[in-house]
Structures are given as structure tokens and as C-alpha cells.
Design a protein around this motif. Structure first.
Motif, PDB file in Angstrom:
ATOM      1  N   PRO A 386       5.085  54.671 -60.224  1.00  0.00           N
ATOM      2  CA  PRO A 386       4.879  54.959 -61.652  1.00  0.00           C
ATOM      3  C   PRO A 386       4.303  56.363 -61.852  1.00  0.00           C
ATOM      4  O   PRO A 386       3.757  56.979 -60.939  1.00  0.00           O
ATOM      5  N   SER A 387       4.401  56.834 -63.050  1.00  0.00           N
ATOM      6  CA  SER A 387       3.910  58.170 -63.389  1.00  0.00           C
ATOM      7  C   SER A 387       2.391  58.229 -63.279  1.00  0.00           C
ATOM      8  O   SER A 387       1.707  57.202 -63.313  1.00  0.00           O
ATOM      9  N   PRO A 388       1.832  59.424 -63.131  1.00  0.00           N
ATOM     10  CA  PRO A 388       0.367  59.555 -63.082  1.00  0.00           C
ATOM     11  C   PRO A 388      -0.339  58.985 -64.304  1.00  0.00           C
ATOM     12  O   PRO A 388      -1.477  58.518 -64.210  1.00  0.00           O
ATOM     13  N   THR A 389       0.355  59.005 -65.444  1.00  0.00           N
ATOM     14  CA  THR A 389      -0.264  58.435 -66.651  1.00  0.00           C
ATOM     15  C   THR A 389      -0.512  56.946 -66.482  1.00  0.00           C
ATOM     16  O   THR A 389      -1.587  56.428 -66.846  1.00  0.00           O
ATOM     17  N   VAL A 390       0.475  56.264 -65.914  1.00  0.00           N
ATOM     18  CA  VAL A 390       0.315  54.820 -65.678  1.00  0.00           C
ATOM     19  C   VAL A 390      -0.776  54.577 -64.652  1.00  0.00           C
ATOM     20  O   VAL A 390      -1.613  53.671 -64.809  1.00  0.00           O
ATOM     21  N   ARG A 391      -0.783  55.376 -63.602  1.00  0.00           N
ATOM     22  CA  ARG A 391      -1.812  55.217 -62.574  1.00  0.00           C
ATOM     23  C   ARG A 391      -3.203  55.430 -63.156  1.00  0.00           C
ATOM     24  O   ARG A 391      -4.137  54.667 -62.868  1.00  0.00           O
ATOM     25  N   ASP A 392      -3.375  56.464 -63.972  1.00  0.00           N
ATOM     26  CA  ASP A 392      -4.684  56.736 -64.577  1.00  0.00           C
ATOM     27  C   ASP A 392      -5.114  55.606 -65.505  1.00  0.00           C
ATOM     28  O   ASP A 392      -6.310  55.273 -65.584  1.00  0.00           O
ATOM     29  N   ARG A 393      -4.136  55.037 -66.205  1.00  0.00           N
ATOM     30  CA  ARG A 393      -4.484  53.922 -67.103  1.00  0.00           C
ATOM     31  C   ARG A 393      -4.984  52.722 -66.305  1.00  0.00           C
ATOM     32  O   ARG A 393      -5.950  52.049 -66.696  1.00  0.00           O
ATOM     33  N   VAL A 394      -4.347  52.443 -65.173  1.00  0.00           N
ATOM     34  CA  VAL A 394      -4.780  51.330 -64.333  1.00  0.00           C
ATOM     35  C   VAL A 394      -6.180  51.577 -63.799  1.00  0.00           C
ATOM     36  O   VAL A 394      -7.044  50.672 -63.827  1.00  0.00           O
TER      37      VAL A 394
END
Length: 948
Positions: A386-394
Motif C-alpha cells: 500500500p501507499s505510504p499514506t495508508v501505512r501512516d494511517r495504520v
């Protein structure tokens, strides 16, 4: 000449007569001798009839019991109807004969219950019990030629007549979609019943859309064509069944459904539902939205048989409300989608696949760089991240600010603890659940998320920030997985680290404060600090009481140097000074994770179970306890410490005078002083020369616990934890993730509200031991990529999927029928009994052709609940159409209407009886018409009794 010629003619005539006479006599002799049928001269038609007759005689002689033994097949949709088949040929065509019979025929044979739901189609259409069907073996399975159909039916009728059989026989005709049949039945007398059925697939006449027109259609079969049927009365019996179907529970329907009860001030579910998904209030909705397993309900309303005499009564019946029906039956319509379902089970499948791939690398970082480096096909196919945005959200959800630790206890329920994972609300369990949905749970996505996760954990350590979702105090829970133990250790180390920093700051502040005080104030302050306040009892320790004032005031010099006392020990005094023994405040034993315990056990096994070696392992703890004891008891000796710390190593002599009361009052203490010193000695192991305990005692300084070096070094242990997390091997991570994910998923599902469904509760409780048994090999750490245990994990995923599916059905039923809990229980019980036999652990999905069609009777007080499911249609809804049929339920017309018309007459002998006949009479059903359909579809089946 003339006379001679006449004589000759006479002789010739006489001889000719004699020859004729002889020929006639020979023919008579032949006729008397030949009494057998010469089938070599029989036609193919006659042989065909004979073959049918032979098969029928064989079936009749065997009877139902022998036919069952010989392999009769039970029909899937019927619980008591069996079938046997036989093949025969005629005119280069092969025909299949099928005999349908009941294993335990009812006593009222010939009078089947009209609306039994396990009836065969022909039983329902024509009102028969056992019957025979003959059809060509072709692609269509029907006779398309009318003359052939008539000839075939005639052959069967002749064969059955020769057998004296009363079986009705049917031949399928026309196009298969029409479901058309013709049939005949010998009734044992001169009466014969003929059958005919057909279907109109489109353009149904408007007249036949209404009950009045259907009634006149039936009457026209026996009334004179010149009669005006609308003004003549005929005593016709009618039974009717209407089937209604709720709309699919989609977003639009649920909005209307919830709005209806919101406007009426009622709440069907008892919960507020602001979302549009059916499972917004379910425990799994945080992770995924499940497809509603309940596609809808089918409501069947039944009007029992009644007598009508005119078409006007039929018009009134058409306007009647379904609430007036004698019986309501409800059936569940489960979702029949064959597509793969999204849920925990599907993601656990992916996690097991990732576990198998994890053995291909030694370091987690290898999977992160797999895209740049050539690797195996498995790695190349698992590159989606997944994109870094998804990773940061997790990561933000995992380490969100303000998340407080909650109690992880299972409320006394030890079932989840059977699986060695992490508690549901813990940090690692939440990481595992997020990983299931991160990049479709492939190995590279997991590796990327884990590396970032460990970085966040290190940040919390270096910045002395509390570790979210982890308890900062207490003991290490060894029933959980090792990663959870390490994170719990780190959380405690962070807390201890913060405490040490606070104490250091307090010390600096107090020193500055003392320096600013006068010399006199400083002396007074020292006196105050040296006096330890009495504390509450701690396992055999007592406090000073007001009545002990004399004893307290009569102190010796050692009392002023005593530090770190937690109170006086019951009836125990020091051996030399005869003073009361004080129990010291001690440090908590150092926390250890599972691997630390294993290292200690391995050391014990390597060096033997010697007493001195055990003391060496516990040296830090013993030193701390001895120092604290010396500080609380300045005049104590080694024997005093043993009596307090290890009473089993003090062997007391049996002395009746000294075995008195152990009370803690003044009299008991004085009594102990009178009989002092106590008679006893150290145990053998404590009195040995070179005893390590005595050496530690001699070298230990007198320091209270508050001034000692902490047994747990938070800085050292915290760095050890981080080193473990950063160097964890991929398969070790995935093994613990598999156990934790299964447990966390089960814990999440178990929080679902499904009412009082005992079967579901039992199934969930059984899931935990099943998981514990299947996941036990993960604790051995002997797995490999080719291990059979991997396949066991995949089979466990299948079991989990079955339980998850049952749970979604239970939750959906509970939500929709919360005001009718009995119906919810009964429907789920039927579905459970239907579904359980189909459950298995096979990785290949088995196709179950049989559909769930069990029905439950609805009681009077439950009808309103079901009626409210039929939300009145609005004008702007696209599915609304012009209504063509009556008997509407909240504006919904039935999807299927079934009617049975019948006319009965009395017969006597071999003809219809007069109404006033005095001879023995019996009533038979002379006319019967079954009508099934809607405004766009109509099927009619007619049976007529005639005197041939």
C-alpha cells in the motif's frame, strides 16, 4: 354312359366332402393342441406393451420395502419419496420408466395434504401419491410429437390395466419449459381419471389474473357452455396459498426500513444505526463489511379449504388481507453467491501463505528489497505494498495519542488463553489485525509494516513515551506470545525509566532545599526521616498498636538506626538481641519473559540442580533481600534471616514449653522472651561449610530497598527488547502473527450480538480448543515451508470460515428479528442443522446443490414483525410496477399464487349416483384444478374423472 358319368361325379363329390371333413377335423385338433402365444408373430407395439407390463409386475411384486433394498433413490427435495428406473425400447427409441413411491405411505392414500412442502411437482399438480412417468431419453426429455405421446400413454395404460394396477401414469409433452404433462389412471371400476397440465409463459389474459376469472375457468370444465357462470351457483372447494418475498436488504431498503421505525418512535434493533451497511453495529465492522447472508425472507400465507358458490365470493376473497389467512409460514432466503467471501477467514488464508514464504529469507529486510533483487516467483507475486499514506494511517491508529491501557483480562474465561497469542486490545494483536488487511496480507507488505512498527516502538522508548495499548505495570503474562511479552516488558521499562528520572529530579530539588535550611532545621528533619511509619500487615507481619507505646518508647540504640521496616513479624524475635523481628520492604523480583525463563532452565540443566548454583542465579535477589533485612534489623544474624526468608531451613526442636501461642499481644511477646532463645538449628544444606548463602550474607551491606540498586535495570532490559524486535527472523514473526491473528479474530467475532442462540455460543466456544490444538506446533519452532502443519493451518482457516459464516447469519437474523426472538432461534436452528453436515475441512469447496427451504410457522403476535419487513413502496422506486393481483401485503403483491379448485360427487357402483340414492355411496374428487403463477406466468393442471 350317362349313368356311369353320374356315378363318377357322385364318387368325386363324396371324396371331396370327405377331404374337407378331414381338413376341418385336423384344424380342430391343432386348435385344441396349441394354447400358447406365439410372440415371434407379435408386433413391436405388442412387445413394447409386454415389456412395460413385465417391469410393472416386477415392481408391484417387490413392494416398497424390497425396492428400497434393491437401490431405490431418495429424492433430495422429499423426505419420503423414492424412485426406481428402468429402460425399454420401441421403434428405435429408448424410453425411461420411473416409478415414484413413498416408503411409508400414509393411511389416507389418495388424499394428500394440499400444501405439504416436500411434495413432488406432479403430486402437487394432480393430487396423486405414487405414480409412473415414462419419457424418451433425449436432450429435452419430453415427447414433442402429439401422436407419439398418445400412443405412448396408451401403451402404458394397457400395460397397467393388464397388471390390475391403479398407478397413475404421466408422459411429458411439448417444450420442456412448459412443464406440460398428459396422464391417465385406472380407478378400478369403469371410471378413469385423465390428467393434463400446461403453462402460459407470457401474455396471461387479464381475466385469468384474478380469482374470479380463475374460478370461472374451473367451472367451465363441467358446466354447460350455454350457462351464464356468473349467475349460477356451484359448490366448489378452494384452497389458496400466497407467497410473498421481502425485497433484498440493500442500502435503499435498509434506509426505508430504519426510517419506518424511526418515524413511528420504535427501534427494531434496539441500537442506533446511522450507517447504511447492515453490519455497522457488528464487532467486525471495524475491519470489513460483510455481505448480508440473509438475502430476504419468504412469507407463505395459507387459506384452508373452504366452499364457494359464486364468482362474487371469489372477488371478496381476492380483496382479503393476508392477515386473514389461517396460517403464516416464514422461510429464510440465504445468500447463494458462489464468490469468495471477504472476512477474517479469507485474510487468514493469505497470512498462512505468507508464513510459508517467510522461510525463504533470514532477515525481514530481505523481503522489503525483493523488488530490486531477483528472487523466487513467490516473492515476485507478493510485491503489492500500500501507499505510504495508508501505512501512516495504520501506524497512527496503532500509536494514536491518548489511547489508554485497558484491562486485558478475559473476565475469568480461560478459553481465549488456550491460544498462545496476544490479547485483543494489546498493541501486537492490533498490529496483526491491521496486517491482515494491509496489502492483502502479503509477506512484503507485512515486512514493511513491521519495520515501521519497530521504529515507532523505538521512538517511544527513546522519548520515554508510554507504549500505547500495553500495561506499564504488573507481571509478564507468560500465556501470551513472546512478542507481546517483550512489548509488555518494554512498557514496564519505560515506566521505570520515567520513575528513575523523576526520582533523580526530586533528589536534586530536595538537596537544594536542605542546603537552604538552617542547621537546626536540618537536625530536626533528620530525626523525622529516620522514623519509619507503621504499615499494614504483609504475610505474617504486624503493626505497632497504641497499646505498644511503652515498648516503642523503651527503644535501644538499634531502633534509631533501623530503616526500611514494614512492621513487626508475629511472635518472632532476633536470636541475640531478643528484639522483635521486623519484616523489611523488599524489591519486587525482576521481571522475566518466556525466553529468559528458558535460558535459566537450560543453565540449571547444564550445571545440575545444585543448591549453590541456584543461589548463584538468585544472587542479586538474595543480596537485595539480605541487605533490606539487615537494614530493618541491625542486630540480626544469618540464622534470623533464614527463619524469616526460608522457614523450611530452620529445624526447630520439639519443646512443649516453647510451642505456645503465636499471638502478637504483649503477653505473648513477654512469654517468648522468658523462653528465649528458641531451641533449633539450621538445616544441613544451610550449615554446610562454604555455604553460598552465608557468604552472600557476610558481604551484603545494610541498605533498605529504597536505597538499593534496582533489580530490574530498565535501560538494559529495554535495549534487549528492542534488539529482539529488530533482529527477529521472518518465520518467527509470522508464526506469532498466525497464532495472534486467529485468537484476535475469534475474540472479535465472539463480541458479536446474536441473541440467545445456544448453538452459536457452543460453536464459538469449541473454536478455541480447535485453534489451540492446530496452532500448538507453532510453540515448538520446528516448522518449515514444506511442513504438513502448513496444510493443517489452511484447514483451520476453512473451519474458521464456517464458524464466521454461521455467525454472520446469526447476527443478521438477530438484528432483523429482534422483536421475534423465538422465530430467530427456530430459523437459525433449522439453518444450523442444514449447514453443519456440509461443513468440512477440505480445501476444495464442495458444491451443495440442495437449497435451504425449511419453513417455520409464525404465531399471531409475531405477524406484525414480519409484516413490518414489507416496507410500503414509494412512488419514486424503480421496482414498483402496476399491480395486477389482489391480496396485497403493505402494497406488495405475492410473487406466487397457488390455488386448488375441486369438485366432489358421490358415485355408486359404476355410475354417478343420484343425490337421493339409498344405495352405498362414496365421494370422489371428480374435478380438480391446480393453478400456479403470477400476472406474467400461469400454470394449470387439470384432472377429470370420467366413465368410459
Amino acid at each position: 354312359m350317362a349313368s356311369s358319368s353320374g356315378t363318377r361325379n357322385k364318387i368325386l363329390a363324396d371324396s371331396t366332402d370327405e377331404e374337407h371333413t378331414e381338413v376341418e377335423e385336423d384344424d380342430e385338433e391343432e386348435e385344441t393342441l396349441e394354447h400358447f402365444d406365439d410372440f415371434t408373430l407379435a408386433s413391436s407395439w405388442e412387445r413394447f406393451i409386454s415389456e412395460i407390463e413385465g417391469v410393472c409386475r416386477l415392481w408391484m411384486s417387490d413392494g416398497p420395502k424390497n425396492l428400497l433394498v434393491k437401490g431405490a433413490v431418495l429424492l433430495e427435495d422429499s423426505g419420503n419419496l423414492y424412485k426406481v428406473t428402468s429402460e425399454t425400447k420401441y421403434a428405435l427409441k429408448t424410453y425411461c420408466m420411473e416409478y415414484y413411491f413413498e416408503a411409508n405411505p400414509a393411511d389416507d392414500a389418495g388424499k394428500p395434504a394440499n400444501w405439504k412442502f416436500d411434495l413432488h411437482d406432479l403430486q402437487l399438480c394432480f393430487g396423486v401419491k405414487e405414480f409412473l412417468v415414462i419419457a424418451p431419453q433425449s436432450a429435452s426429455g419430453v415427447v414433442l410429437d402429439a401422436p407419439e405421446a398418445s400412443k405412448l400413454l396408451s401403451a402404458v395404460a394397457i400395460a397397467l390395466s393388464n397388471c390390475s394396477s391403479l398407478w397413475p401414469a404421466f408422459v411429458p409433452v411439448h417444450d420442456p419449459s412448459r412443464k406440460a404433462y398428459i396422464g391417465i389412471q385406472n380407478m378400478g371400476t369403469v371410471f378413469t381419471r385423465r390428467f393434463e397440465g400446461d403453462r402460459i409463459g407470457s401474455q396471461v389474459p387479464i381475466k385469468l389474473m384474478h380469482l374470479e376469472g380463475l374460478y370461472e375457468l374451473f367451472v367451465s370444465k363441467f358446466a354447460y357452455s350455454t350457462l351464464d357462470l356468473s349467475v349460477h351457483n356451484f359448490k366448489v372447494r378452494i384452497a389458496m396459498k400466497l407467497t410473498f418475498r421481502t425485497l433484498p436488504f440493500d442500502e435503499d431498503y435498509m434506509k426505508d426500513f430504519d426510517a419506518k421505525f424511526t418515524n413511528s418512535g420504535e427501534n427494531l434493533t434496539g441500537e442506533t444505526s446511522n450507517g447504511t451497511q447492515w453490519d455497522d453495529d457488528c464487532s467486525w465492522s471495524e475491519w470489513y463489511s460483510a455481505e448480508d447472508p440473509v438475502k430476504g425472507f419468504e412469507l407463505t400465507t395459507i387459506w384452508s379449504e373452504k366452499m364457494v358458490e359464486s364468482s362474487m365470493e371469489m372477488a371478496e376473497l381476492e380483496n382479503a388481507s393476508p392477515h386473514e389467512a389461517e396460517k403464516w409460514l416464514i422461510a429464510l432466503r440465504p445468500e447463494g453467491s458462489k464468490e469468495s467471501r471477504i472476512g477474517f477467514a479469507s485474510q487468514l488464508h493469505y497470512l498462512v501463505d505468507a508464513l510459508q514464504v517467510s522461510f525463504e529469507a533470514h532477515f525481514i529486510e530481505d523481503f522489503v528489497s525483493a523488488a530490486e533483487n531477483p528472487g523466487s516467483d513467490n516473492l515476485k507475486s507478493s510485491m503489492v505494498i500500500p501507499s505510504p499514506t495508508v501505512r501512516d494511517r495504520v501506524l497512527k491508529e496503532l500509536f494514536i495519542e491518548g489511547v489508554q491501557f485497558s484491562d486485558f483480562s478475559d473476565g475469568g474465561d480461560k478459553t481465549p488463553r488456550a491460544v498462545k497469542g496476544a490479547p485483543l486490545e494489546s498493541l501486537f494483536a492490533q498490529f496483526c489485525l491491521h496486517s491482515l488487511w494491509f496489502g492483502n496480507c502479503n509477506i512484503r507488505a507485512i515486512s514493511v509494516l513491521w519495520i515501521e512498527f519497530v521504529r515507532e516502538v523505538r521512538w517511544c522508548w527513546e522519548e520515554s513515551q508510554p507504549l500505547p495499548r500495553m500495561p506499564p505495570h504488573g507481571s509478564i503474562d507468560l500465556t501470551t506470545c513472546l512478542i507481546n511479552q517483550k512489548l509488555q516488558m518494554l512498557a514496564i521499562c519505560i515506566e521505570r525509566k520515567c520513575q528513575l528520572n523523576e526520582d533523580y529530579q526530586d533528589c536534586i530539588g530536595s538537596v537544594d532545599h536542605i542546603d537552604s535550611m538552617s542547621e537546626e532545621e536540618s537536625v530536626i528533619g533528620d530525626d523525622v526521616l529516620n522514623i519509619q511509619p507503621p504499615s499494614e500487615n504483609i504475610s505474617g507481619k504486624v503493626d505497632r498498636k497504641p497499646e505498644d507505646a511503652d515498648l516503642f518508647n523503651d527503644k535501644k540504640s538499634s531502633d534509631f538506626s533501623r530503616r526500611g521496616s514494614a512492621g513487626i513479624v508475629d511472635s518472632m524475635m532476633l536470636l541475640k538481641s531478643h528484639q522483635s523481628m521486623h519484616a523489611p520492604y523488599t524489591q519486587e523480583p525482576p521481571l522475566m519473559t518466556e525466553d529468559m525463563h528458558e535460558e535459566r532452565m537450560q543453565a540449571v540443566e547444564a550445571f545440575g540442580d545444585s543448591f549453590n548454583f541456584s543461589a548463584q542465579l538468585e544472587k542479586d535477589i538474595l543480596t537485595s533481600d539480605m541487605s533490606a533485612f539487615k537494614a530493618a534489623n541491625p542486630d540480626a544474624i544469618f540464622e534470623d534471616f533464614i527463619r524469616w526468608h526460608s522457614p523450611g531451613d530452620w529445624e526447630a526442636d520439639d519443646d512443649p514449653a516453647s510451642s505456645g501461642s503465636t499471638s502478637s499481644n504483649d503477653l505473648d511477646i513477654n512469654k517468648s522472651k522468658d523462653s528465649w532463645p528458641p531451641r533449633g538449628r539450621l538445616s544441613k544444606r544451610m550449615s554446610e561449610h562454604g555455604n553460598l548463602w552465608r557468604k552472600i550474607w557476610n558481604s551484603s551491606p545494610a541498605l533498605p530497598a529504597s536505597e538499593q540498586k534496582p533489580l530490574l535495570d530498565p535501560n538494559r532490559e529495554g535495549e534487549k527488547v528492542l534488539h529482539y524486535l529488530e533482529t527477529l527472523k521472518p518465520h518467527q514473526l509470522l508464526e506469532q502473527m498466525v497464532s495472534t491473528s486467529f485468537r484476535a479474530a475469534a475474540d472479535t467475532l465472539s463480541q458479536t450480538s446474536y441473541g440467545e442462540l445456544k448453538q452459536m455460543e457452543t460453536k464459538i466456544q469449541q473454536l478455541y480448543p480447535t485453534m489451540a490444538s492446530a496452532l500448538r506446533p507453532l510453540q515448538v519452532n520446528r516448522l518449515s515451508a514444506d511442513s504438513e502443519t502448513i496444510e493443517d493451518f489452511r484447514r483451520l482457516c476453512v473451519v474458521f470460515e464456517h464458524v464466521e459464516k454461521l455467525l454472520t447469519v446469526a447476527a443478521s437474523l438477530h438484528r432483523k428479528l429482534i422483536r421475534a426472538p423465538r422465530l430467530s432461534r427456530e430459523i437459525f436452528n433449522d439453518y444450523y442443522n442444514f449447514y453443519i453436515p456440509t461443513m468440512g475441512t477440505s480445501l476444495i469447496e464442495e458444491v451443495v446443490e440442495k437449497e435451504f427451504d425449511k419453513k417455520q410457522e409464525v404465531r399471531e403476535h409475531e405477524r406484525e414483525v414480519l409484516s413490518n419487513m414489507f416496507v410500503p413502496p414509494t412512488a419514486n422506486q424503480s421496482w414498483r410496477k402496476v399491480l395486477s393481483m389482489g391480496n396485497l401485503l403493505n402494497g406488495h403483491e405475492p410473487i406466487l399464487r397457488e390455488i386448488i379448485f375441486s369438485l366432489r360427487d358421490r358415485v355408486s357402483g359404476n355410475h354417478y349416483a343420484a343425490r337421493s340414492g339409498s344405495v352405498s355411496q362414496q365421494e370422489i374428487e371428480t374435478y380438480r384444478m391446480y393453478i400456479c403463477g403470477t400476472s406474467n406466468d400461469l400454470r394449470v393442471a387439470l384432472s377429470v374423472v370420467s366413465c368410459d
